[in-house]
Design a protein around this motif. Structure first.
Motif, PDB file in Angstrom:
ATOM      1  N   LEU A 179       2.911  -9.851   4.518  1.00  0.00           N
ATOM      2  CA  LEU A 179       4.146  -9.501   3.809  1.00  0.00           C
ATOM      3  C   LEU A 179       3.809  -9.179   2.359  1.00  0.00           C
ATOM      4  CD1 LEU A 179       7.260  -9.379   4.222  1.00  0.00           C
ATOM      5  CD2 LEU A 179       7.335 -11.768   3.501  1.00  0.00           C
ATOM      6  N   THR A 180       4.327  -8.051   1.860  1.00  0.00           N
ATOM      7  CA  THR A 180       4.040  -7.631   0.491  1.00  0.00           C
ATOM      8  C   THR A 180       5.179  -6.794  -0.089  1.00  0.00           C
ATOM      9  OG1 THR A 180       2.466  -6.432  -0.918  1.00  0.00           O
ATOM     10  CG2 THR A 180       2.778  -5.584   1.309  1.00  0.00           C
ATOM     11  N   ASP A 181       5.306  -6.850  -1.410  1.00  0.00           N
ATOM     12  CA  ASP A 181       6.226  -5.942  -2.107  1.00  0.00           C
ATOM     13  C   ASP A 181       5.452  -5.081  -3.105  1.00  0.00           C
ATOM     14  OD1 ASP A 181       5.808  -7.793  -4.179  1.00  0.00           O
ATOM     15  OD2 ASP A 181       7.907  -7.846  -4.774  1.00  0.00           O
ATOM     16  N   ALA A 182       4.191  -4.762  -2.773  1.00  0.00           N
ATOM     17  CA  ALA A 182       3.329  -3.976  -3.660  1.00  0.00           C
ATOM     18  C   ALA A 182       3.852  -2.554  -3.872  1.00  0.00           C
ATOM     19  CB  ALA A 182       1.902  -3.935  -3.120  1.00  0.00           C
ATOM     20  N   LYS A 183       4.492  -1.979  -2.874  1.00  0.00           N
ATOM     21  CA  LYS A 183       4.991  -0.601  -3.008  1.00  0.00           C
ATOM     22  C   LYS A 183       6.230  -0.524  -3.880  1.00  0.00           C
ATOM     23  CE  LYS A 183       3.083   1.421   1.146  1.00  0.00           C
ATOM     24  NZ  LYS A 183       3.339   2.067   2.425  1.00  0.00           N
ATOM     25  N   GLN A 184       7.139  -1.493  -3.722  1.00  0.00           N
ATOM     26  CA  GLN A 184       8.371  -1.524  -4.516  1.00  0.00           C
ATOM     27  C   GLN A 184       8.725  -2.973  -4.806  1.00  0.00           C
ATOM     28  OE1 GLN A 184      11.734   0.538  -2.841  1.00  0.00           O
ATOM     29  NE2 GLN A 184      13.149  -0.375  -4.294  1.00  0.00           N
ATOM     30  N   GLU A 238      -1.783  -9.576 -13.431  1.00  0.00           N
ATOM     31  CA  GLU A 238      -1.576  -9.092 -12.064  1.00  0.00           C
ATOM     32  C   GLU A 238      -0.226  -9.562 -11.531  1.00  0.00           C
ATOM     33  OE1 GLU A 238      -3.752  -9.080  -7.699  1.00  0.00           O
ATOM     34  OE2 GLU A 238      -4.402 -10.545  -9.170  1.00  0.00           O
ATOM     35  N   ASP A 239       0.571  -8.609 -11.046  1.00  0.00           N
ATOM     36  CA  ASP A 239       1.833  -8.959 -10.397  1.00  0.00           C
ATOM     37  C   ASP A 239       1.567  -9.795  -9.158  1.00  0.00           C
ATOM     38  OD1 ASP A 239       3.521  -7.643 -12.139  1.00  0.00           O
ATOM     39  OD2 ASP A 239       3.617  -5.817 -10.940  1.00  0.00           O
ATOM     40  N   GLU A 240       2.544 -10.594  -8.785  1.00  0.00           N
ATOM     41  CA  GLU A 240       2.468 -11.362  -7.541  1.00  0.00           C
ATOM     42  C   GLU A 240       3.207 -10.568  -6.463  1.00  0.00           C
ATOM     43  OE1 GLU A 240       1.999 -15.903  -9.073  1.00  0.00           O
ATOM     44  OE2 GLU A 240       3.995 -15.270  -8.537  1.00  0.00           O
ATOM     45  N   ILE A 275       1.884 -14.274  -4.514  1.00  0.00           N
ATOM     46  CA  ILE A 275       0.756 -14.451  -5.430  1.00  0.00           C
ATOM     47  C   ILE A 275       0.075 -13.101  -5.625  1.00  0.00           C
ATOM     48  CG2 ILE A 275       0.428 -16.867  -4.725  1.00  0.00           C
ATOM     49  CD1 ILE A 275      -2.040 -15.991  -3.151  1.00  0.00           C
ATOM     50  N   GLY A 276      -0.906 -13.065  -6.517  1.00  0.00           N
ATOM     51  CA  GLY A 276      -1.667 -11.836  -6.735  1.00  0.00           C
ATOM     52  C   GLY A 276      -2.446 -11.440  -5.497  1.00  0.00           C
ATOM     53  N   CYS A 277      -2.684 -10.154  -5.343  1.00  0.00           N
ATOM     54  CA  CYS A 277      -3.273  -9.613  -4.111  1.00  0.00           C
ATOM     55  C   CYS A 277      -4.786  -9.449  -4.127  1.00  0.00           C
ATOM     56  CB  CYS A 277      -2.673  -8.239  -3.823  1.00  0.00           C
ATOM     57  SG  CYS A 277      -0.882  -8.218  -3.686  1.00  0.00           S
TER      58      CYS A 277
END
Length: 163
Positions: A86-91, A129-131, A150-152
């Motif tokens: 699960l990630t919100d790296a794109k938005q 770094e964004d989480e 957390i950070g990727c």
């Protein structure tokens, strides 16, 4: 020939260091030896013919938590963690499952944890770094496998894959 031999050796080592558990229509492949960055989880799981785990219910979260943290030979610590897909790296704020590229909606199951800084996900930046990536964490005071963003890019969690 040497590249092929190296790849086969790596694949064999990877396969020998995994725990495989089956539940209904899913198999879980849980590494207890390979801490990797989230940015490598999809590739890691694909090498095993799997995808990063997608947890869709409290029962599944509890099962995955127990499987991940119940290995008696391990010296897991409070705060140890496992990547879920699960990630919100794109938005920012729009969490997506890597397994099917579908968003985590408000009505979907989630198990966001709580910290002294408030509820998760909190996107607190650390070292610039964004989480954006999510782990299932072991915690003595919260045994239900809470999720934290957390950070990727750091090698700080073990991967969980599913077939």
């Amino acid at each position: 020939m040497n590249k092929l031999r190296i790849k086969l050796t790596i694949c064999l080592i990877v396969l020998l260091s995994k725990s495989v558990f089956a539940n209904q229509d899913k198999q879980y492949l849980i590494s207890h030896t390979d801490k990797i960055p989230f940015t490598k989880v999809a590739q890691y799981c694909a090498a095993l013919g799997a995808v990063p785990v997608m947890i869709t219910s409290a029962e599944e979260n509890e099962l995955v938590r127990k499987l991940a943290f119940s290995k008696p030979r391990l010296q897991l610590n409070d705060g140890d963690q496992f990547w879920i897909g699960l990630t919100d790296a794109k938005q920012e704020g729009q969490f997506m499952w890597l397994a099917n590229q579908k968003p985590l909606k408000g009505s979907d199951y989630n198990n966001w944890g709580k910290t002294t800084l408030g509820s998760q996900p909190n996107n607190v930046m650390k070292n610039g770094e964004d989480e954006d990536c999510v782990v299932l964490r072991n915690s003595k005071d919260n045994t239900n496998g809470p999720w934290y963003d957390i950070g990727c890019t750091k090698r700080i969690a073990f991967p969980i894959c599913q077939k």
